[in-house]
Motif scaffolding. Sequence first.
Motif, PDB file in Angstrom:
ATOM      1  N   TYR A 416      21.768  -4.551  15.258  1.00  0.00           N
ATOM      2  CA  TYR A 416      21.560  -5.263  16.526  1.00  0.00           C
ATOM      3  C   TYR A 416      20.417  -6.265  16.421  1.00  0.00           C
ATOM      4  CZ  TYR A 416      24.366  -1.248  17.844  1.00  0.00           C
ATOM      5  OH  TYR A 416      25.347  -0.287  17.895  1.00  0.00           O
ATOM      6  N   LYS A 417      19.998  -6.575  15.164  1.00  0.00           N
ATOM      7  CA  LYS A 417      18.929  -7.530  14.876  1.00  0.00           C
ATOM      8  C   LYS A 417      17.570  -7.054  15.393  1.00  0.00           C
ATOM      9  CE  LYS A 417      22.196 -10.092  13.230  1.00  0.00           C
ATOM     10  NZ  LYS A 417      22.468 -10.036  11.766  1.00  0.00           N
ATOM     11  N   GLN A 418      17.403  -5.735  15.516  1.00  0.00           N
ATOM     12  CA  GLN A 418      16.135  -5.143  15.903  1.00  0.00           C
ATOM     13  C   GLN A 418      15.374  -4.778  14.625  1.00  0.00           C
ATOM     14  OE1 GLN A 418      17.867  -2.922  19.907  1.00  0.00           O
ATOM     15  NE2 GLN A 418      18.146  -1.958  17.927  1.00  0.00           N
ATOM     16  N   SER A 419      14.084  -5.018  14.601  1.00  0.00           N
ATOM     17  CA  SER A 419      13.305  -4.764  13.380  1.00  0.00           C
ATOM     18  C   SER A 419      12.458  -3.506  13.533  1.00  0.00           C
ATOM     19  CB  SER A 419      12.411  -5.968  13.063  1.00  0.00           C
ATOM     20  OG  SER A 419      11.446  -6.174  14.069  1.00  0.00           O
ATOM     21  N   TRP A 420      12.323  -2.769  12.405  1.00  0.00           N
ATOM     22  CA  TRP A 420      11.669  -1.463  12.440  1.00  0.00           C
ATOM     23  C   TRP A 420      10.861  -1.205  11.169  1.00  0.00           C
ATOM     24  CZ3 TRP A 420      12.264   0.695  17.079  1.00  0.00           C
ATOM     25  CH2 TRP A 420      13.405   0.356  17.825  1.00  0.00           C
ATOM     26  N   THR A 421       9.890  -0.348  11.337  1.00  0.00           N
ATOM     27  CA  THR A 421       9.237   0.308  10.206  1.00  0.00           C
ATOM     28  C   THR A 421       9.641   1.774  10.266  1.00  0.00           C
ATOM     29  OG1 THR A 421       7.342  -1.185  10.272  1.00  0.00           O
ATOM     30  CG2 THR A 421       7.047   0.922   9.139  1.00  0.00           C
ATOM     31  N   VAL A 422      10.276   2.262   9.213  1.00  0.00           N
ATOM     32  CA  VAL A 422      10.764   3.649   9.186  1.00  0.00           C
ATOM     33  C   VAL A 422      10.235   4.328   7.937  1.00  0.00           C
ATOM     34  CG1 VAL A 422      12.778   5.146   9.308  1.00  0.00           C
ATOM     35  CG2 VAL A 422      12.876   2.874  10.343  1.00  0.00           C
ATOM     36  N   GLU A 423       9.674   5.529   8.125  1.00  0.00           N
ATOM     37  CA  GLU A 423       9.086   6.263   7.009  1.00  0.00           C
ATOM     38  C   GLU A 423       9.566   7.703   6.997  1.00  0.00           C
ATOM     39  OE1 GLU A 423       4.869   5.914   7.459  1.00  0.00           O
ATOM     40  OE2 GLU A 423       4.854   3.749   7.038  1.00  0.00           O
ATOM     41  N   GLN A 424       9.487   8.311   5.828  1.00  0.00           N
ATOM     42  CA  GLN A 424       9.789   9.723   5.580  1.00  0.00           C
ATOM     43  C   GLN A 424      11.295   9.963   5.478  1.00  0.00           C
ATOM     44  OE1 GLN A 424       7.077  10.957   8.849  1.00  0.00           O
ATOM     45  NE2 GLN A 424       5.999  12.146   7.310  1.00  0.00           N
ATOM     46  N   ASP A 425      11.829  11.011   6.097  1.00  0.00           N
ATOM     47  CA  ASP A 425      13.179  11.479   5.803  1.00  0.00           C
ATOM     48  C   ASP A 425      14.216  10.836   6.729  1.00  0.00           C
ATOM     49  OD1 ASP A 425      15.475  12.943   5.167  1.00  0.00           O
ATOM     50  OD2 ASP A 425      14.308  14.746   4.750  1.00  0.00           O
ATOM     51  N   TYR A 426      14.989   9.891   6.182  1.00  0.00           N
ATOM     52  CA  TYR A 426      16.004   9.184   6.978  1.00  0.00           C
ATOM     53  C   TYR A 426      17.104  10.116   7.494  1.00  0.00           C
ATOM     54  CZ  TYR A 426      13.944   5.149   4.534  1.00  0.00           C
ATOM     55  OH  TYR A 426      13.088   4.208   4.032  1.00  0.00           O
ATOM     56  N   GLU A 427      17.268  11.258   6.827  1.00  0.00           N
ATOM     57  CA  GLU A 427      18.342  12.185   7.188  1.00  0.00           C
ATOM     58  C   GLU A 427      18.192  12.732   8.614  1.00  0.00           C
ATOM     59  OE1 GLU A 427      19.567  16.763   6.134  1.00  0.00           O
ATOM     60  OE2 GLU A 427      18.710  15.546   4.511  1.00  0.00           O
ATOM     61  N   VAL A 428      16.959  12.781   9.104  1.00  0.00           N
ATOM     62  CA  VAL A 428      16.704  13.366  10.419  1.00  0.00           C
ATOM     63  C   VAL A 428      17.545  12.685  11.498  1.00  0.00           C
ATOM     64  CG1 VAL A 428      14.950  13.753  12.192  1.00  0.00           C
ATOM     65  CG2 VAL A 428      14.375  14.080   9.773  1.00  0.00           C
ATOM     66  N   LEU A 429      17.641  11.357  11.431  1.00  0.00           N
ATOM     67  CA  LEU A 429      18.443  10.603  12.396  1.00  0.00           C
ATOM     68  C   LEU A 429      19.690   9.993  11.745  1.00  0.00           C
ATOM     69  CD1 LEU A 429      15.659   8.822  14.516  1.00  0.00           C
ATOM     70  CD2 LEU A 429      17.013  10.849  15.108  1.00  0.00           C
ATOM     71  N   ASP A 430      20.058  10.523  10.585  1.00  0.00           N
ATOM     72  CA  ASP A 430      21.267  10.100   9.881  1.00  0.00           C
ATOM     73  C   ASP A 430      21.298   8.581   9.708  1.00  0.00           C
ATOM     74  OD1 ASP A 430      23.668  10.566   8.556  1.00  0.00           O
ATOM     75  OD2 ASP A 430      24.864  10.335  10.365  1.00  0.00           O
ATOM     76  N   LEU A 431      20.180   8.031   9.244  1.00  0.00           N
ATOM     77  CA  LEU A 431      20.084   6.592   9.014  1.00  0.00           C
ATOM     78  C   LEU A 431      20.550   6.263   7.602  1.00  0.00           C
ATOM     79  CD1 LEU A 431      16.529   5.848  10.499  1.00  0.00           C
ATOM     80  CD2 LEU A 431      18.745   5.722  11.667  1.00  0.00           C
ATOM     81  N   GLU A 432      21.344   5.217   7.500  1.00  0.00           N
ATOM     82  CA  GLU A 432      21.733   4.697   6.197  1.00  0.00           C
ATOM     83  C   GLU A 432      20.880   3.462   5.926  1.00  0.00           C
ATOM     84  OE1 GLU A 432      25.481   2.307   4.335  1.00  0.00           O
ATOM     85  OE2 GLU A 432      25.968   4.077   5.565  1.00  0.00           O
ATOM     86  N   VAL A 433      19.917   3.593   5.026  1.00  0.00           N
ATOM     87  CA  VAL A 433      18.957   2.524   4.763  1.00  0.00           C
ATOM     88  C   VAL A 433      19.230   1.923   3.400  1.00  0.00           C
ATOM     89  CG1 VAL A 433      16.523   1.941   4.457  1.00  0.00           C
ATOM     90  CG2 VAL A 433      17.206   3.600   6.215  1.00  0.00           C
TER      91      VAL A 433
END
Length: 528
Positions: A416-433
Motif C-alpha cells: 500500500y506504499k506505506q513505509s516501515w522499520t521492522v525488526e526481529q521475528d517476522y513470523e509473529v505477524l506472518d510477514l513476507e519480507v
Amino acid sequence: MRKIGKNIVLVILILLLLCGCQNSKTNELDLIHIKSAGGQKKKVIVMLVDSLMAQSIDQGIREQELPTFQFLIEHGQYYQNLVSSFPTMSVTIDSTLLTGTYPDGHLVPGLTWYSTDDQKVINYGTGPMEVFKQGINSVAIDGLIHLNGRHLSRELPTIYDDLAWRGLKSGSINGLIYRGAYDHTLSIPKWIQSFTSLDKEISVKGPDFLAFGSLSNPLASVLNLPDGLTNRMGFNNKYAIEVAQYLIQANKLPDFLYVYLSDLDQKLHKKGPTDLSGVKEVDQQLQSLLQAFGSPEKALNEAIIMILGDSGMTQILPADQNPEIKLHELFGDAKVLRPGEAVSTDTDIILAVNETMAYVYLLNKDRSLEDVANGLIREPRIDIIAWKEREWIYAIQGLTGKQLRFKANGNMIDQYKQSWTVEQDYEVLDLEVNTADQTINYGEYPDALQRLSGALNSHEGNFLVVTAKPGYELADRSSPTHKGGGGHGSIRKMESLVPLIISGTEHKPQYLRIVDLKTYLLDLLTKQ
C-alpha cells in the motif's frame, strides 16, 4: 425476579436499538432537499451488509441460490479480499469507511473501550448483561449522543461533509455513523426516556436525508414502515430496503446513498459463518431494490451499485471444547475492574472485550505492559498481544513468545506504499519480507502493521491489544459469547477479508481496503 426479568427485556430492546454490533418532525424538510440536481450523473448506492462473506456468496452462486448476487457480479467487478478495519467491529469499520482513516484518525476504537478522560468504559451495546451492568443510561447516551457527536473525531470530515462542500446530496439509512452538515432530530419514545436521562428530542448532524430506524423516520407520513418494537424499532433490513425503494420510485435519490443491512450478522453469530439462509434473504432484498428502478438492467444504467461486507466471522468452537477465554481470570492477584464498577485508585486492570479482540488497560504504574503481556502468552488460545512504547509497536506471539517490533517510516515498503522499520521475528505477524528489494507482503494478517498501529494510536491510555486464535473468543465476566456460532473482532484473514461488488462502472479502486473506499467514492461522484 419479575422486576429483574423486565429489566433484562428492556436491556435487550435497547441493545437492539443501538446495535441495529419516534418519528422525526423534520421529515418534510428531508424530502424537499434530498433530490439531487446532478443531471445525468449516475447516483451511487453503497449497501453495507453486516458480516457478509465471500465464501457464502461463492457457495450460494454455485448452488444457484443467489441470482441477484450473480447478476451484479456478472455485470460488474467482484473482489473477495477487501481488507477491513481493525478491530473488526461495525462502529469502527463504518467510521473507517465514511472518514477514510483507521481508528488513529477517526478515534472510534471499538464497540467498547476505556476513556481516560471520562474514567469509564465506553460501551455502544455489546450484550444484554454487559449493557445492564454498565448502565442502560450510560450506554444509551454514548450510542445515541456521544458516538457521532463527540467520539468520532470532530477534526475529520465524513463523506457526507465532503459531499455537502461540493454541493452534492447524500443520505444514510440506518447507518451507525452518520454525522454530516445538516441538522436533524432523533425522537426518543417515552418508554426509553423513563429509563434514561435522554431528552424527548436529540439534535444531531447528518447528511441531507437521515433515516435511523423509528428514531428518525423521514417517511413516517408517506409509508407504513416496519419500525415498531417487534421489528427492532426499524433497525432491520426490511425497513432499510423499503426506504431506499421509495427514494428510487419517487425520483428522490440523492447523489450518494448509504444503506446499512444488519440482519445477517445476527444469524451468523448464532448459527456460524457457514449458514446461508441470511444471505439468501439479502439476495431477495437486493432484487427488490433493483426492481424499484424498473429492472436490474435499468438500475445499472441509472446508478452505481456497491455491495460490501464489513467483517468476516470465525467459527467459534462448541461449548464442550472450551472456546471462551475468561480474560479476567488471567491476571493473578491484580484487581480487574468489574463491569459497572467505578474506577478507583485500587484498580489495576480494565478490560474492553470486542469478541475475538480486547483492549487491556494497565492502571498499575508498578507494572509494565511487557510484564502483563508475558503473563498472557502462557494462555495457549491467545494469538497476538501488542502494545506501544514511544514510536515502537511490539507484538508477541501467544504461547511461543516470539516477538516483533515495528514503527512507521523506514526502508521497507508494503503493497500500500506505506513505509516501515521492522525488526526481529517476522513470523509473529506472518510477514513476507524481501530483504533484497526491501518490500513487505502480508499473509495471515492483512495490512497488519497499519491496522495494529491504527488501533494502538486510536485513544489515550496505557493498554495492550489482545486477539484470540481461530475458534476461540475473549470474555469478561458479563461478555456475550457465541459458542458454536460465529465471532469477529480480530485481525486474521477470516475476520478481516470481505467481499466487494461494484456494478454500473468500470472505474476500479486503487487499493482493496475499506479505508481507501471514501477516496474512490468521491472520485466516482465528482469525476463522472
